[in-house]
Design a protein around this motif. Structure first.
Motif, mmCIF file in Angstrom:
data_model
loop_
_atom_site.group_PDB
_atom_site.id
_atom_site.type_symbol
_atom_site.label_atom_id
_atom_site.label_comp_id
_atom_site.label_asym_id
_atom_site.label_seq_id
_atom_site.Cartn_x
_atom_site.Cartn_y
_atom_site.Cartn_z
ATOM 1 N N ARG A 94 -42.674 0.845 -64.005
ATOM 2 C CA ARG A 94 -44.024 0.324 -63.823
ATOM 3 C C ARG A 94 -44.950 1.449 -63.389
ATOM 4 O O ARG A 94 -44.595 2.271 -62.544
ATOM 5 C CB ARG A 94 -44.027 -0.790 -62.778
ATOM 6 C CG ARG A 94 -45.426 -1.292 -62.435
ATOM 7 C CD ARG A 94 -45.399 -2.595 -61.693
ATOM 8 N NE ARG A 94 -46.736 -2.981 -61.234
ATOM 9 C CZ ARG A 94 -47.087 -4.192 -60.875
ATOM 10 N NH1 ARG A 94 -46.197 -5.172 -60.914
ATOM 11 N NH2 ARG A 94 -48.311 -4.448 -60.459
ATOM 12 N N LEU A 95 -46.139 1.476 -63.973
ATOM 13 C CA LEU A 95 -47.160 2.453 -63.625
ATOM 14 C C LEU A 95 -48.409 1.722 -63.149
ATOM 15 O O LEU A 95 -48.859 0.766 -63.786
ATOM 16 C CB LEU A 95 -47.503 3.326 -64.834
ATOM 17 C CG LEU A 95 -48.550 4.416 -64.584
ATOM 18 C CD1 LEU A 95 -47.990 5.507 -63.678
ATOM 19 C CD2 LEU A 95 -49.033 5.027 -65.900
ATOM 20 N N GLU A 96 -48.958 2.187 -62.026
ATOM 21 C CA GLU A 96 -50.191 1.626 -61.488
ATOM 22 C C GLU A 96 -51.335 2.593 -61.776
ATOM 23 O O GLU A 96 -51.226 3.793 -61.516
ATOM 24 C CB GLU A 96 -50.080 1.413 -59.976
ATOM 25 C CG GLU A 96 -48.798 0.744 -59.506
ATOM 26 C CD GLU A 96 -48.698 -0.709 -59.905
ATOM 27 O OE1 GLU A 96 -49.746 -1.344 -60.139
ATOM 28 O OE2 GLU A 96 -47.558 -1.217 -59.975
ATOM 29 N N VAL A 97 -52.439 2.075 -62.306
ATOM 30 C CA VAL A 97 -53.620 2.881 -62.600
ATOM 31 C C VAL A 97 -54.789 2.310 -61.807
ATOM 32 O O VAL A 97 -54.983 1.095 -61.765
ATOM 33 C CB VAL A 97 -53.949 2.880 -64.104
ATOM 34 C CG1 VAL A 97 -55.174 3.751 -64.392
ATOM 35 C CG2 VAL A 97 -52.752 3.358 -64.927
ATOM 36 N N TYR A 98 -55.579 3.195 -61.177
ATOM 37 C CA TYR A 98 -56.717 2.785 -60.365
ATOM 38 C C TYR A 98 -57.960 3.520 -60.858
ATOM 39 O O TYR A 98 -57.894 4.699 -61.212
ATOM 40 C CB TYR A 98 -56.490 3.132 -58.888
ATOM 41 C CG TYR A 98 -55.192 2.623 -58.320
ATOM 42 C CD1 TYR A 98 -55.131 1.442 -57.590
ATOM 43 C CD2 TYR A 98 -54.003 3.337 -58.514
ATOM 44 C CE1 TYR A 98 -53.928 0.979 -57.067
ATOM 45 C CE2 TYR A 98 -52.806 2.890 -57.989
ATOM 46 C CZ TYR A 98 -52.774 1.717 -57.275
ATOM 47 O OH TYR A 98 -51.571 1.262 -56.761
ATOM 48 N N PHE A 163 -56.686 0.523 -49.558
ATOM 49 C CA PHE A 163 -56.511 -0.409 -50.666
ATOM 50 C C PHE A 163 -55.109 -0.323 -51.261
ATOM 51 O O PHE A 163 -54.695 -1.199 -52.021
ATOM 52 C CB PHE A 163 -57.569 -0.181 -51.750
ATOM 53 C CG PHE A 163 -57.439 1.108 -52.513
ATOM 54 C CD1 PHE A 163 -56.620 1.192 -53.632
ATOM 55 C CD2 PHE A 163 -58.158 2.231 -52.133
ATOM 56 C CE1 PHE A 163 -56.505 2.371 -54.348
ATOM 57 C CE2 PHE A 163 -58.062 3.420 -52.841
ATOM 58 C CZ PHE A 163 -57.225 3.488 -53.949
ATOM 59 N N GLU A 164 -54.377 0.718 -50.892
ATOM 60 C CA GLU A 164 -52.991 0.849 -51.321
ATOM 61 C C GLU A 164 -52.215 1.576 -50.242
ATOM 62 O O GLU A 164 -52.744 2.460 -49.557
ATOM 63 C CB GLU A 164 -52.907 1.619 -52.641
ATOM 64 C CG GLU A 164 -51.547 1.564 -53.317
ATOM 65 C CD GLU A 164 -51.136 0.150 -53.676
ATOM 66 O OE1 GLU A 164 -50.403 -0.457 -52.862
ATOM 67 O OE2 GLU A 164 -51.550 -0.340 -54.737
ATOM 68 N N ALA A 173 -60.803 5.018 -50.602
ATOM 69 C CA ALA A 173 -61.724 5.569 -51.592
ATOM 70 C C ALA A 173 -63.144 5.390 -51.083
ATOM 71 O O ALA A 173 -63.432 4.492 -50.291
ATOM 72 C CB ALA A 173 -61.555 4.879 -52.950
ATOM 73 N N GLY A 174 -64.015 6.279 -51.539
ATOM 74 C CA GLY A 174 -65.414 6.208 -51.144
ATOM 75 C C GLY A 174 -66.321 6.451 -52.335
ATOM 76 O O GLY A 174 -65.920 7.074 -53.318
ATOM 77 N N PHE A 183 -56.087 10.476 -49.242
ATOM 78 C CA PHE A 183 -54.668 10.156 -49.085
ATOM 79 C C PHE A 183 -54.278 10.583 -47.674
ATOM 80 O O PHE A 183 -54.270 11.773 -47.359
ATOM 81 C CB PHE A 183 -53.833 10.895 -50.134
ATOM 82 C CG PHE A 183 -54.258 10.616 -51.545
ATOM 83 C CD1 PHE A 183 -53.687 9.581 -52.266
ATOM 84 C CD2 PHE A 183 -55.262 11.380 -52.141
ATOM 85 C CE1 PHE A 183 -54.086 9.316 -53.570
ATOM 86 C CE2 PHE A 183 -55.672 11.121 -53.448
ATOM 87 C CZ PHE A 183 -55.084 10.076 -54.154
ATOM 88 N N ARG A 184 -53.983 9.602 -46.819
ATOM 89 C CA ARG A 184 -53.756 9.936 -45.407
ATOM 90 C C ARG A 184 -52.425 9.385 -44.911
ATOM 91 O O ARG A 184 -52.020 8.276 -45.241
ATOM 92 C CB ARG A 184 -54.906 9.433 -44.539
ATOM 93 C CG ARG A 184 -55.220 7.961 -44.672
ATOM 94 C CD ARG A 184 -56.450 7.561 -43.862
ATOM 95 N NE ARG A 184 -56.815 6.188 -44.154
ATOM 96 C CZ ARG A 184 -56.280 5.130 -43.551
ATOM 97 N NH1 ARG A 184 -55.362 5.312 -42.615
ATOM 98 N NH2 ARG A 184 -56.655 3.906 -43.878
ATOM 99 N N GLU A 185 -51.811 10.202 -44.117
ATOM 100 C CA GLU A 185 -50.537 9.884 -43.505
ATOM 101 C C GLU A 185 -50.801 9.482 -42.054
ATOM 102 O O GLU A 185 -51.493 10.206 -41.335
ATOM 103 C CB GLU A 185 -49.654 11.124 -43.572
ATOM 104 C CG GLU A 185 -48.284 11.004 -42.961
ATOM 105 C CD GLU A 185 -47.558 12.343 -43.035
ATOM 106 O OE1 GLU A 185 -46.389 12.350 -43.437
ATOM 107 O OE2 GLU A 185 -48.172 13.381 -42.682
ATOM 108 N N PRO A 186 -50.287 8.344 -41.589
ATOM 109 C CA PRO A 186 -50.521 7.950 -40.198
ATOM 110 C C PRO A 186 -49.973 8.993 -39.227
ATOM 111 O O PRO A 186 -49.053 9.752 -39.550
ATOM 112 C CB PRO A 186 -49.757 6.621 -40.071
ATOM 113 C CG PRO A 186 -49.627 6.114 -41.475
ATOM 114 C CD PRO A 186 -49.516 7.339 -42.334
#
Length: 422
Positions: A94-98, A163-164, A173-174, A183-186
């Motif tokens: 499966r591929l997700e596209v945004y 959102f993901e 996203a902005g 893309f952020r890591e907690p």
């Protein structure tokens, strides 16, 4: 243990390309073995093959906008990923596209007109603003291999926050001119040095048992769970591990004013910012001639009128968000890559330039682009200083270490083609 993360560039040219040595926009995040792509221009599939990165690891594609130099490679990549070799349908692939409104219809239409049948499933999720018209996902609308996608509306603040979530990262996203992704890591606890605390714990073993700690190691579990200092029965205080900021990668699409995403982008580990146009003083070139507008102000005005940026504008935004690293991309077709990029000196803290021996005009222009961005970002144009902005080239790969690990960024830079040879 934080996952290994790297950022690689498959295409670094603007829509005026491609060039023989610069493909149009596409980059790759490798997060612990899972591949995410940001933009996917025509020609990206070939770049994949040349990079040595296995396309079978691709799981997500994030499109900043629907211009051809950012999105027209999605269907070739999707078709190759799900080529159906062997004749057995894979229901697990499966591929997700945004992307923006319309990306769903773009992918669907190309597949339908081409009568393409895939060996797997894909879904296209659209990041929408109030007033955007989502493309439908009814049974009659879907391609045969398409799953219904999400219509993801921004919050009241205009952002698409988290959102993901996947592979230990959250994606925001902005709304810049198109879209920018974060893309952020907690944050996570730093490593505990057990050798330093087990002696005091073992010294209090009997008293701790009376307090309900059946095993000495249970004290460590308690410390990690509460995140509060713990006082042992004899008065010795053990402090919890400090918090380490997670990595944050900010990757922008075409923009002449990214200020609307500033809140999301603050304290970026890495900022990837376009630098489509740049003024190159003629006296810097061996030829003594420079095409384009006759001044830096004229170049900036032209860039902004077309929705693009200069190196100085990229540096100014990097400074405003306190970015730890700045990488430039999306260059005009005027700017071929510098010679000998692949021999970048990665071991010298102050040797950012020393491994690039080319002295042709292309190399001089790239060095000037890097100098302009660095001067605006760090208030320094001294090429011996560290760090410096980096003008990306096709197949540049950058290891993104923990947010606090900034000792020698030059050691993190490599070339995918060199890795293949190795």
């Amino acid at each position: 243990m934080p996952k290994a993360v790297s950022l690689s560039f498959l295409g670094t040219c603007s829509g005026g390309g491609p060039l023989l040595n610069r493909s149009c926009s596409s980059s790759i995040l490798d997060i612990g073995g899972s591949i995410w792509m940001i933009d996917c221009s025509e020609g990206t599939l070939r770049q994949f093959m040349l990079s040595g990165i296995r396309i079978s690891r691709l799981r997500r594609i994030f499109i900043t906008h629907n211009h051809g130099d950012h999105s027209w490679g999605v269907v070739p990549v999707l078709s190759n990923l799900m080529s159906g070799a062997g004749g057995t349908e894979r229901t697990d692939l499966r591929l997700e596209v945004y992307g923006l409104s319309g990306i769903r219809e773009l992918v669907r239409t190309m597949l339908k007109i081409g009568k393409s049948q895939l060996n797997g499933r894909y879904a296209v999720h659209e990041l929408l603003q109030p007033g955007d018209e989502p493309y439908p996902c009814g049974p009659k609308d879907l391609h045969g291999n398409e799953l219904p996608g999400r219509d993801i509306y921004c919050g009241d603040d205009g952002f698409w926050r988290a959102f993901e979530k996947s592979d230990g990262f959250e994606i925001d996203a902005g709304p810049i001119q198109h879209r920018g992704y974060v893309f952020r890591e907690p944050s996570h606890p730093s490593r505990m040095e057990l050798t330093q605390i087990m002696d005091p714990i073992n010294r209090n073993k009997e008293a701790l048992s009376e307090l309900g700690f059946a095993r000495p190691i249970d004290v460590v579990d308690h410390l990690l769970a509460t995140r509060q200092p713990f006082t042992l029965p004899d008065g010795y205080v053990i402090n919890p591990p400090s918090e380490v900021l997670g990595r944050k990668l900010v990757i922008l699409g075409d923009t002449h004013d990214p200020s609307s995403i500033k809140e999301l982008a603050m304290d970026a580990s890495v900022l990837v910012h376009e630098a489509t146009n740049a003024y190159i003083p003629p006296n810097l070139l061996r030829s003594g001639k420079s095409s384009g507008p006759p001044s830096e102000a004229a170049v900036k005005a032209k860039a902004m009128s077309r929705g693009h940026s200069t190196p100085g504008m990229a540096g100014e935004f990097a400074k405003s968000i306190n970015a730890s690293r700045l990488i430039l991309n999306h260059f005009s077709a005027r700017f071929a890559p510098a010679e000998n990029n692949s021999t970048h000196n990665r071991n010298s803290r102050h040797g950012h330039r020393s491994g690039r021996s080319g002295d042709d005009d292309s190399t001089r222009m790239i060095r000037e682009i890097e100098r302009q961005a660095t001067a605006a970002w760090l208030d320094s144009s001294d090429p011996s200083k560290w760090p410096n902005a980096v003008a990306a080239w096709d197949f540049l790969s950058v290891e993104i270490k923990e947010h606090e690990a900034r000792d020698n960024m030059n050691a993190d830079i490599s070339d995918l083609r060199e890795q293949r040879k190795g």
